[in-house]
Scaffold this motif. Structure first.
Motif, PDB file in Angstrom:
ATOM      1  N   ARG A  90       0.743  -1.399   0.088  1.00 23.37           N
ATOM      2  CA  ARG A  90       0.024  -0.001   0.016  1.00 23.37           C
ATOM      3  C   ARG A  90       0.758   1.435   0.038  1.00 23.37           C
ATOM      4  O   ARG A  90       1.357   1.713   1.047  1.00 23.37           O
ATOM      5  CB  ARG A  90      -0.884  -0.187   1.362  1.00 23.37           C
ATOM      6  CG  ARG A  90      -1.732  -1.178   1.354  1.00 23.37           C
ATOM      7  CD  ARG A  90      -2.487  -1.223   2.585  1.00 23.37           C
ATOM      8  NE  ARG A  90      -1.857  -0.887   3.839  1.00 23.37           N
ATOM      9  CZ  ARG A  90      -2.487  -0.962   4.881  1.00 23.37           C
ATOM     10  NH1 ARG A  90      -3.737  -1.602   5.103  1.00 23.37           N
ATOM     11  NH2 ARG A  90      -2.033  -0.497   5.997  1.00 23.37           N
ATOM     12  N   SER A  92       1.052   5.263   0.159  1.00 21.63           N
ATOM     13  CA  SER A  92       0.167   6.240   0.611  1.00 21.63           C
ATOM     14  C   SER A  92       0.557   7.663   0.634  1.00 21.63           C
ATOM     15  O   SER A  92       2.006   7.723   0.578  1.00 21.63           O
ATOM     16  CB  SER A  92      -0.583   5.818   1.913  1.00 21.63           C
ATOM     17  OG  SER A  92       0.674   5.748   2.958  1.00 21.63           O
ATOM     18  N   LYS A 104      -3.704   9.552   6.222  1.00 22.18           N
ATOM     19  CA  LYS A 104      -3.459   9.157   4.953  1.00 22.18           C
ATOM     20  C   LYS A 104      -4.311   8.217   4.158  1.00 22.18           C
ATOM     21  O   LYS A 104      -5.218   8.020   4.732  1.00 22.18           O
ATOM     22  CB  LYS A 104      -2.262   8.235   5.246  1.00 22.18           C
ATOM     23  CG  LYS A 104      -0.879   8.850   6.045  1.00 22.18           C
ATOM     24  CD  LYS A 104       0.162   7.622   6.073  1.00 22.18           C
ATOM     25  CE  LYS A 104      -0.030   7.091   7.452  1.00 22.18           C
ATOM     26  NZ  LYS A 104       0.938   6.079   7.819  1.00 22.18           N
ATOM     27  N   GLY A 106      -4.440   5.899   0.497  1.00 21.47           N
ATOM     28  CA  GLY A 106      -3.850   5.276  -0.358  1.00 21.47           C
ATOM     29  C   GLY A 106      -4.472   4.337  -1.119  1.00 21.47           C
ATOM     30  O   GLY A 106      -5.693   3.851  -0.877  1.00 21.47           O
TER      31      GLY A 106
END
Length: 159
Positions: A90, A92, A104, A106
């Motif tokens: 991931r 982000s 955040k 993502g």
């Protein structure tokens, strides 16, 4: 397998303090996910690793495991076994930043290995005074690929 995850959790917990000081972060968590609606909701322990590249850009990996033994949803008498190994990658971006705290968002690829032993067909027959249940099971082993979208609030407890 549960003992291996407990050992890994313990080792990560011991090394977490050292990792939190640098740009590397290690974490542990629990997800609540559905294997088959409306029942079979399970908790999935996971391990996270996150690397911070600059003030707002992060990349993280998350690995989880599920080993579930339950009953089929129709007759509640036939056992079903399910195993999952999940891996998310991931990247982000921190939309909001305040000191060492981040909000955040993502997206990234998600990989699932599944090993299911599920009931395919059930037949009931009545033979006085007994009830006979016959069933067929199928075993499914496959890897699935998907997309994971997420948002996260990262709060630093210790500076």
């Amino acid at each position: 397998m549960k003992k291996i995850f407990l050992i890994i959790y313990f080792l990560l917990f011991v090394f977490c303090l050292k990792a939190q000081i640098s740009q590397n972060r290690i974490g542990m968590g629990i997800d609540y996910l559905s294997l088959d609606l409306p029942d079979d909701m399970v908790f999935s322990p996971n391990i996270n690793y996150q690397r911070q590249f600059n003030k707002r850009l992060f990349i993280s990996t998350k690995m989880g495991y599920v080993n579930y033994s339950g009953k089929d949803s129709f007759s509640q008498s036939i056992p079903e076994n399910r195993k999952r190994i999940m891996l998310d990658i991931r990247p982000s971006f921190a939309v909001l930043k305040y000191k060492s705290n981040y909000f955040k968002i993502g997206a990234g690829p998600s990989f699932w290995y599944r090993d299911d032993d599920l009931v395919n067909e059930i037949r009931f027959s009545l033979d006085s005074p007994n009830q006979i249940i016959e069933y067929k099971k199928t075993r499914t082993k496959e890897v699935n690929v998907g997309l994971s979208l997420y948002s996260e609030i990262d709060i630093a407890i210790i500076k």
